[in-house]
Design a protein around this motif. Sequence first.
Motif, PDB file in Angstrom:
ATOM      1  N   SER A  34       0.835  -1.209   0.000  1.00  0.00           N
ATOM      2  CA  SER A  34       0.000   0.000   0.000  1.00  0.00           C
ATOM      3  C   SER A  34       0.870   1.259   0.000  1.00  0.00           C
ATOM      4  O   SER A  34       0.544   2.247  -0.662  1.00  0.00           O
ATOM      5  CB  SER A  34      -0.942  -0.010   1.197  1.00  0.00           C
ATOM      6  OG  SER A  34      -1.792  -1.137   1.106  1.00  0.00           O
ATOM      7  N   THR A  79      -4.728   3.233   2.782  1.00  0.00           N
ATOM      8  CA  THR A  79      -4.372   3.154   4.209  1.00  0.00           C
ATOM      9  C   THR A  79      -3.169   2.232   4.418  1.00  0.00           C
ATOM     10  O   THR A  79      -3.158   1.098   3.927  1.00  0.00           O
ATOM     11  CB  THR A  79      -5.584   2.645   5.022  1.00  0.00           C
ATOM     12  OG1 THR A  79      -6.693   3.511   4.753  1.00  0.00           O
ATOM     13  CG2 THR A  79      -5.291   2.643   6.509  1.00  0.00           C
ATOM     14  N   THR A 121      -5.053  -3.938   4.341  1.00  0.00           N
ATOM     15  CA  THR A 121      -5.848  -3.875   3.107  1.00  0.00           C
ATOM     16  C   THR A 121      -6.808  -5.065   3.044  1.00  0.00           C
ATOM     17  O   THR A 121      -6.432  -6.197   3.359  1.00  0.00           O
ATOM     18  CB  THR A 121      -4.904  -3.854   1.875  1.00  0.00           C
ATOM     19  OG1 THR A 121      -3.956  -2.814   2.064  1.00  0.00           O
ATOM     20  CG2 THR A 121      -5.678  -3.629   0.593  1.00  0.00           C
ATOM     21  N   ASP A 180      -3.722  -2.325  -5.817  1.00  0.00           N
ATOM     22  CA  ASP A 180      -3.175  -2.785  -4.538  1.00  0.00           C
ATOM     23  C   ASP A 180      -4.019  -3.997  -4.148  1.00  0.00           C
ATOM     24  O   ASP A 180      -5.206  -4.060  -4.478  1.00  0.00           O
ATOM     25  CB  ASP A 180      -3.324  -1.669  -3.497  1.00  0.00           C
ATOM     26  CG  ASP A 180      -2.655  -2.001  -2.166  1.00  0.00           C
ATOM     27  OD1 ASP A 180      -1.879  -2.984  -2.114  1.00  0.00           O
ATOM     28  OD2 ASP A 180      -2.906  -1.280  -1.177  1.00  0.00           O
TER      29      ASP A 180
HETATM   30 MG   LIG Z   1      -1.959  -2.869   2.315  1.00  0.00          MG
END
Ligand SMILES: [Mg+2]
Length: 372
Positions: free
Chosen positions: A176, A195, A203, A219
């Motif tokens: 991320s 985040t 995530t 991501d």
């Molecule tokens: Mg992540």
Amino acid sequence: MGELYCKGCGALIQHDDKTLPGFVSEKVMATSDSKAVFCQRCHRIRHYSEMITYSVTNDEYSDIINEIAKENALIVKIVDIFDFTGSFVPAIKRLTGNEDVILVGNKMDLLPKNVKPERILNWLKTMLANEGFTVLDSILISAKYGNNFDDLMDLILKHKGNRNVYLVGSNNVGKSRIINQILKRYLGMPTDVVTVSSQPGTTIGLIGFPLLDGTMIYDTPGVINKHQYTYYLTRPSYKLTVPKKEIKPLIFQLNEGQTLFFGGLARIDIINGETGDKVNVVTYFANTLNIHRTKTAKADDLYESKLYSLLTPPFNPEEAVPKWVVHDFKIRDNLKYDIVFSGLGFLTIRAPFYVKVHAPFVVGVYARPAII
Ligand SMILES: [Mg+2]
Ligand SMILES: Nc1nc2c(ncn2[C@@H]2O[C@H](COP(=O)(O)OP(=O)(O)OP(=O)(O)O)[C@@H](O)[C@H]2O)c(=O)[nH]1
């Protein structure tokens, strides 16, 4: 209106259960731009470092991997150069079949500046090849400082053709943080969108962003990997063990029959060394981790009596660090080697030597040609 997903973690937006990812109250929803909404969990992780209590399950993770596998995509495999075993998730192999991956070693900022990048890349490539991956290209980066991002983007553009790109890898390798750097540097986003947190499992779902050619970069969640011994530690121990900034090496002159303890997490015994008496050992561990020297003959007793007091972390029996196993390394040439404790650190020692390493069975322990 189609389904909405949180921009910070990729969870499906829902209004029913505050304790689960994706929760946004109806009131907040009514006053937000629905395409840029963050869920309550993301808000709390970002602003109050809230503990993560819910992450993707193995089944959910498998579903996501299976979905990606249906597509002819470019897979960018991220590993934490400090934690190869913890970074390796067998399920990811399904993604690539016989396809190739770009290998990205992240967190290079943690290693001293005199590391030779090609040596660490060669080691990582060999490790991945042993697991059945073909590496198209490889690069070391730091998502923290943005090192080598132009080269990373060049590699992605060189190999992607008209395919979508997925950043995959285990929890906490920095996927991320990498995508945030890409968004800021190449796609004009002013702030960190996705985040990031020091806790594994941040995530939750796929988070996609359009690249300039109209394809997407995603991501993806990691999966809790029980080969990260940090999985067994509480936060205070974790903070002392996982390096946050560049590691400063420490030099020990050891005699045969001496032992180093790395907190109460692992130990190395010098059975015999280069010249038969003194051995130089350079250690590369988080500088907050306590390293204790003792005589090997006393080491078992010390561990029995002083685990949780002198030998910390762990600080108490609730931190159920898995049982130790012993690895023997007997090397007879006269080159320099690193003994790697995956996720913990490594030490450099010149052969010929015979050492025994004691570490939890989940910790990968390897000898590799020295990277410095
Ligand atoms: Mg992540
Ligand atoms: N020192 C250093 N820390 C990094 C770097 N990249 C990421 N981190 C830290 O590693 C931790 C995990 O980063 P994330 O980007 O959330 O990792 P992730 O792979 O997305 O993790 P999950 O979403 O849980 O799968 C955070 O504390 C980051 O600040 C880096 O290049 N250097």
